[in-house]
Design an enzyme around this catalytic site. Structure first.
Site, mmCIF file in Angstrom:
data_model
loop_
_atom_site.group_PDB
_atom_site.id
_atom_site.type_symbol
_atom_site.label_atom_id
_atom_site.label_comp_id
_atom_site.label_asym_id
_atom_site.label_seq_id
_atom_site.Cartn_x
_atom_site.Cartn_y
_atom_site.Cartn_z
ATOM 1 N N HIS A 117 17.535 -0.902 8.289
ATOM 2 C CA HIS A 117 18.362 -0.239 7.274
ATOM 3 C C HIS A 117 18.896 1.119 7.691
ATOM 4 O O HIS A 117 19.484 1.810 6.860
ATOM 5 C CB HIS A 117 17.577 -0.031 5.974
ATOM 6 C CG HIS A 117 17.235 -1.286 5.251
ATOM 7 N ND1 HIS A 117 18.052 -1.854 4.303
ATOM 8 C CD2 HIS A 117 16.164 -2.098 5.339
ATOM 9 C CE1 HIS A 117 17.483 -2.943 3.820
ATOM 10 N NE2 HIS A 117 16.343 -3.119 4.442
ATOM 11 N N LYS A 147 23.999 9.526 -5.309
ATOM 12 C CA LYS A 147 23.217 8.939 -4.210
ATOM 13 C C LYS A 147 22.180 9.968 -3.793
ATOM 14 O O LYS A 147 22.250 11.119 -4.225
ATOM 15 C CB LYS A 147 24.110 8.591 -3.023
ATOM 16 C CG LYS A 147 25.093 9.717 -2.629
ATOM 17 C CD LYS A 147 26.017 9.309 -1.499
ATOM 18 C CE LYS A 147 27.197 8.477 -1.917
ATOM 19 N NZ LYS A 147 27.145 7.096 -1.471
ATOM 20 N N ARG A 148 21.234 9.556 -2.938
ATOM 21 C CA ARG A 148 20.297 10.548 -2.411
ATOM 22 C C ARG A 148 21.085 11.675 -1.748
ATOM 23 O O ARG A 148 22.149 11.472 -1.179
ATOM 24 C CB ARG A 148 19.360 9.902 -1.375
ATOM 25 C CG ARG A 148 18.267 9.038 -1.966
ATOM 26 C CD ARG A 148 17.381 9.782 -2.944
ATOM 27 N NE ARG A 148 16.583 10.804 -2.291
ATOM 28 C CZ ARG A 148 15.348 10.637 -1.827
ATOM 29 N NH1 ARG A 148 14.744 9.484 -1.968
ATOM 30 N NH2 ARG A 148 14.701 11.619 -1.247
ATOM 31 N N LYS A 188 25.501 12.138 4.158
ATOM 32 C CA LYS A 188 26.300 11.612 3.045
ATOM 33 C C LYS A 188 27.380 12.614 2.616
ATOM 34 O O LYS A 188 28.277 12.294 1.857
ATOM 35 C CB LYS A 188 25.394 11.248 1.871
ATOM 36 C CG LYS A 188 24.429 10.097 2.190
ATOM 37 C CD LYS A 188 23.533 9.779 0.999
ATOM 38 C CE LYS A 188 22.444 8.770 1.299
ATOM 39 N NZ LYS A 188 22.908 7.374 1.293
ATOM 40 N N THR A 235 25.317 0.736 -1.192
ATOM 41 C CA THR A 235 25.423 -0.302 -2.226
ATOM 42 C C THR A 235 26.017 0.309 -3.491
ATOM 43 O O THR A 235 26.622 -0.398 -4.288
ATOM 44 C CB THR A 235 24.048 -0.934 -2.530
ATOM 45 O OG1 THR A 235 23.083 0.119 -2.635
ATOM 46 C CG2 THR A 235 23.628 -1.891 -1.440
ATOM 47 N N LYS A 269 28.792 -1.072 -6.376
ATOM 48 C CA LYS A 269 28.641 -0.998 -7.840
ATOM 49 C C LYS A 269 29.837 -0.293 -8.460
ATOM 50 O O LYS A 269 30.379 -0.729 -9.490
ATOM 51 C CB LYS A 269 27.356 -0.236 -8.205
ATOM 52 C CG LYS A 269 26.083 -0.970 -7.804
ATOM 53 C CD LYS A 269 24.855 -0.056 -7.743
ATOM 54 C CE LYS A 269 23.783 -0.710 -6.872
ATOM 55 N NZ LYS A 269 22.738 0.240 -6.434
HETATM 56 C C1 NBG Z 1 19.403 2.566 3.346
HETATM 57 C C2 NBG Z 1 20.765 2.923 3.934
HETATM 58 C C3 NBG Z 1 21.892 2.453 3.023
HETATM 59 C C4 NBG Z 1 21.716 0.982 2.714
HETATM 60 C C5 NBG Z 1 20.323 0.745 2.149
HETATM 61 C C6 NBG Z 1 20.054 -0.716 1.865
HETATM 62 C C7 NBG Z 1 17.222 3.417 4.093
HETATM 63 C C8 NBG Z 1 16.293 3.596 5.219
HETATM 64 N N1 NBG Z 1 18.397 2.864 4.351
HETATM 65 O O1 NBG Z 1 23.123 2.658 3.667
HETATM 66 O O2 NBG Z 1 20.838 4.308 4.133
HETATM 67 O O3 NBG Z 1 22.680 0.557 1.788
HETATM 68 O O4 NBG Z 1 19.342 1.178 3.054
HETATM 69 O O5 NBG Z 1 20.276 -1.489 2.989
HETATM 70 O O6 NBG Z 1 16.904 3.758 2.965
#
Ligand code: NBG
Length: 833
Positions: free
Chosen positions: A367, A558-559, A564, A666, A670
């Site tokens: 991920h 988002k985080r 980002k 994601t 949404k």
């Molecule tokens: C996150 C990514 C996102 C991705 C999500 C789900 C982690 C380690 N990775 O870009 O930063 O959409 O995983 O795949 O949290």
């Protein structure tokens, strides 16, 4: 059967308004133990949840029984995070009884919103990775796939974020404080998990060398099961979360010695394993406790999986035909060594046979490419905490490197990159390499990310195993993210194309032709406006700020992370503020900048950027010279529940990461599904979103991943030159650095300015600034033409069908898991067919 008992049984299953109402009253009195006059909203929430759970239980057992009878191949999704959010509306909606429930509550003089709002948000995850796992659970159940989730039942979920003087402050999230009506405790489902101790070598019955792990500490893993209701209520799957329990012997030993405090201390220490979710999704904490958490839930899950398998089988040869284990990132990768240990040490399989079975059973999803997020545990720690696993890892590594030596014709540099052990400095176990080697398939989460995986982190492995890496672009569940979160839009959609889209999102493509229908556009706008009003009220409640419903709702949720680039967004905000002040006679399109997201508590830069946004908000929102044309709000404590209010109301979706750094995203899906237009870089799944919605219906800007890479390879760029040549950027940065937004502490933002200049601007904020402003300007121009804007918004909604997590899990099912839908047989009950 006793008639009274029987009637209660029917009541439990009844799905009509009267039946629901009667069971609410019964549950309130007999289970919650309250009188209707004294019941609080929370009591009613518990009542309704328990009554709804009743309606699920028979079908849940039917589902489990069907899997058992068919000896179906199951998929086990091992994830350290499940970001579930609330479940009441979700369950009602998937059972198809939202309206019935609303009316039943109405007859009791209660509001459905009050009841659903009393549910705490289950935040057992940090962000995208955990939410993906929750969307997959919904999709697996809705597709009738035999899927189990396995994770940890954290007592404290992700921290609650509050702002104090604009700074993020963390508070514990006590989601279990008043009990959790959805779960079933299973005190009888208990597995021992060991730590520390040492390994003894001995000769087995046929004289072969064998090993046993002795003198270890033990903790027990106890199961809690939550039913996962598939859409339509046909399949009800299981999410099994483990909670740590001290073993009895452990306690009593000390009690007998009179060391009461010590006994309690030991109990607390071992139960700490499931106490709290680590709030870090990008930087590794290096904490032993985190490593132990990973092993704790993985070991318990594997023991459970083998127990279930052995109900039908006597040898392990068939394990890969009956169980697919998906590793959600490397957090459960120690499972590869654990399965080897269980097969070789406990079930006396030969090494090679065990390795074949292990590899054929596991698959791994990566991920992130961020190097600091790739787990690597110190060898010394692994050796101490899991001595037998360390041996097994060495053995896997030795066999692998021996074989590779011939193939790589002694390329030592390559061999050391392939090694499971990073030998540089403090030796470390590379969990990514272990996950790769121990899996038959390895996937990325968007097309771009999968390509980059092949070129970067796993380039050497890809050369060795060219068929192993594959792509599975992420998806989102349309049930939660459109049907439940956006009733206004989903009712409109259903009125035109029927409800097929809910379980087959590709059908939403039929809306494309409605983009040219002026009446539909009007209704689409009305739905958006309703959602914006709801969000405006929420903003007022949360921040005290009044925002204009007719302004552009420009959303970045988002985080909080430097890659980002929330910083890029706030710099644009300052530049826009200046333009508005400079040109007071222009009729500006009003803009509301909406931010939300948590920063890891130890991530100082991210927290400083939050403070900057709040400081900018304070100045901008109270400056009469912008005539309310610009507002900035940072909503506290972003979570699934907040997302459900914010996302349906967005006009613009900010997806502005430095290209090559966001694996997928994601939230981007949404927001587009809910009719927001994306301003984004060609990063992660944005690339595929552009392909689906068409380049005219998305605002793409900035450097591409290739350009970023070339720039880095060629030694970077000079951000000072870029700043000097862009007056609007220079002015914004000067204001920040001279304390315009922080008169109480003029130097507050020096670390940010430092990073953008001397630090070389690693995230290319200054490099992309001009093009970002161009994209923002284009969006504002378009907003002046509501018909054209709405047309594009409709095309976004209509083009997102492919991004359903149903599509994603079906791809996993066919191409990785080889699992198939099972149709449960149900005894007659109140369900609609
Ligand atoms: C996150 C990514 C996102 C991705 C999500 C789900 C982690 C380690 N990775 O870009 O930063 O959409 O995983 O795949 O949290």
């Amino acid at each position: 059967m006793d008639a009274r008992y029987k009637s209660r049984e029917i009541e439990r299953r009844s799905l009509d308004v009267d039946g629901l109402k009667r069971s609410f009253l019964e549950w309130l009195v007999y289970s919650v133990g309250k009188d209707a006059r004294a019941a609080t909203r929370r009591d009613w929430f518990h009542t309704v949840a328990l009554a709804v759970r009743d309606r699920v239980v028979d079908r849940w057992m039917d589902t489990t029984r069907s899997y058992y009878h068919e000896d179906a191949k199951r998929v086990y999704y091992l994830s350290l995070e499940f970001l579930i959010g609330r479940l009441l509306t979700n369950s009602l909606s998937n059972l198809g009884i939202i309206e019935e429930c609303r009316q039943a509550l109405d007859r009791l003089g209660l509001s459905m919103d009050d009841v659903t709002d009393s549910e705490p948000d289950a935040a057992l995850g940090n962000g995208g990775l955990g939410r993906l796992a929750a969307c997959f659970l919904d999709s697996m159940a809705s597709q009738g796939l035999p899927g189990y989730g396995y994770g940890i039942r954290y007592e404290f979920g992700l921290f609650e974020q509050r702002f104090e003087h604009g700074w993020q402050v963390e508070y514990p999230e006590q989601w279990l404080q008043f009990g959790n009506p959805w779960e079933f405790a299973r005190p009888e489902v208990l597995y021992p998990v060991q730590f520390y101790g040492r390994v003894e070598e001995f000769r087995d019955s046929v004289g072969e060398r064998a090993y046993r792990w002795v003198d270890a500490d033990r903790v027990l893993a106890m199961a809690y099961d939550t039913p996962v209701v598939g859409f339509g209520g046909d399949t009800i799957n299981t999410l099994r979360l483990w909670s740590a329990r001290a073993t009895r012997d452990f306690n009593f030993g000390h009690f007998n010695d009179g060391a009461y405090m010590k006994a309690v201390e030991q109990k607390i220490l071992s139960e700490n394993l499931s106490r709290v979710l680590y709030p870090n999704d990008a930087t590794e904490t290096g904490k032993e406790l985190r490593f132990k958490q990973e092993y704790f839930f993985t070991s318990a899950s594997l023991q459970d999986i083998l127990r279930r398998y052995l109900q039908h089988h006597t040898s392990f040869d068939n394990l890969p035909n009956k169980a697919a284990i998906q590793l959600n990132d490397t957090h459960p990768a120690i499972g590869i060594a654990e399965l080897m240990r269980l097969l070789v040490d406990q079930h006396a399989l030969r090494w090679d046979a065990a390795w074949e079975i292990t590899r054929a059973t596991f698959a791994y999803t990566n991920h992130t490419l961020l190097p600091e997020a790739l787990e690597a545990w110190p060898v010394r720690m692994v050796e101490r905490v899991l001595p037998r696993h360390m041996q097994i890892i060495y053995e896997i590594n030795a066999k692998f490197l021996n074989r590779s030596k011939a193939r790589t014709s002694g390329d030592n540099a390559k061999l050391s990159r392939l090694s499971l052990i990073d030998e540089r400095g403090d030796r470390r176990v590379r969990m990514g390499n272990l996950a790769f080697l121990g899996s038959h398939k390895v996937n990325g989460v968007s097309a771009l990310h999968t390509d980059l995986m092949k070129q970067t982190v796993f380039a050497d492995f890809h050369e060795e195993f060219p068929d192993r890496i594959n792509n599975k672009t992420n998806g989102i569940t349309p049930r939660r993210w459109l049907k439940q979160a956006n009733p206004a839009l989903s009712e409109l959609i259903t009125s035109r194309i029927g409800e097929g889209w809910i379980s087959d999102l590709e059908q939403i493509g039929a809306l494309k032709e409605k983009a040219d229908d002026v009446v539909f556009r009007e209704e689409f706008r009305r739905a958006k406006r309703k959602n914006k009003k709801r969000l405006a009220a929420y903003i007022a409640r949360q921040t005290g700020e009044e925002v204009q419903v007719d302004s552009i709702f420009d959303v970045q949720v988002k985080r909080m992370h430097e890659y980002k680039r929330q910083l890029l967004n706030v710099l644009h905000t300052v530049a826009l503020y200046n333009e508005m002040r400079d040109n007071p006679t222009v009729s500006w399109v009003p803009v509301t900048k909406i931010f939300a997201g948590k920063a890891a508590p130890s991530y100082h830069m991210a927290k400083l950027i939050i403070k900057l946004i709040n400081d900018v908000a304070k100045v901008v929102n109270h400056d009469p010279s912008v005539h309310d044309n610009l507002k900035v709000v940072y909503l506290p404590n972003y979570n699934v529940t907040a997302a459900e209010i914010i996302i349906p109301a967005a006009d613009i979706s900010e997806q502005i990461s430095t290209a090559g750094m966001e694996a997928s995203g994601t939230g981007n899906m949404k927001l587009a599904l809910n009719g927001a237009l994306t301003i984004g870089t060609l990063d992660g799944a944005n690339v595929e979103i552009r392909e689906h919605v068409g380049p005219d219906n998305i605002f793409i800007f900035g450097m591409t991943a290739d350009e970023v890479n070339d720039l880095r390879v060629s030694g970077g760029f000079n951000p000072r030159e870029v700043i000097a040549s862009n007056p609007s950027l220079k002015r914004a940065l000067d204001m920040i650095s001279t304390g315009v937004f922080s008169p109480d502490d003029r130097n507050r933002y020096h670390p940010i300015l430092q990073a953008l200049t001397d630090g070389g601007d690693h995230f290319l904020v200054t490099a992309d600034f001009a093009d970002y402003c161009r994209a923002q300007e284009a969006a504002m121009q378009l907003y002046r033409d509501p018909e054209e804007w709405t047309r594009k918004a409709i095309l976004n909604t209509a083009s997102m069908g492919w991004f359903s997590s149903d599509r994603t899990v079906n791809e996993y099912a066919k191409e990785i898991w080889d699992v198939h839908p099972v149709k449960p047989t149900h005894e007659g009950d109140g369900f609609r067919p």
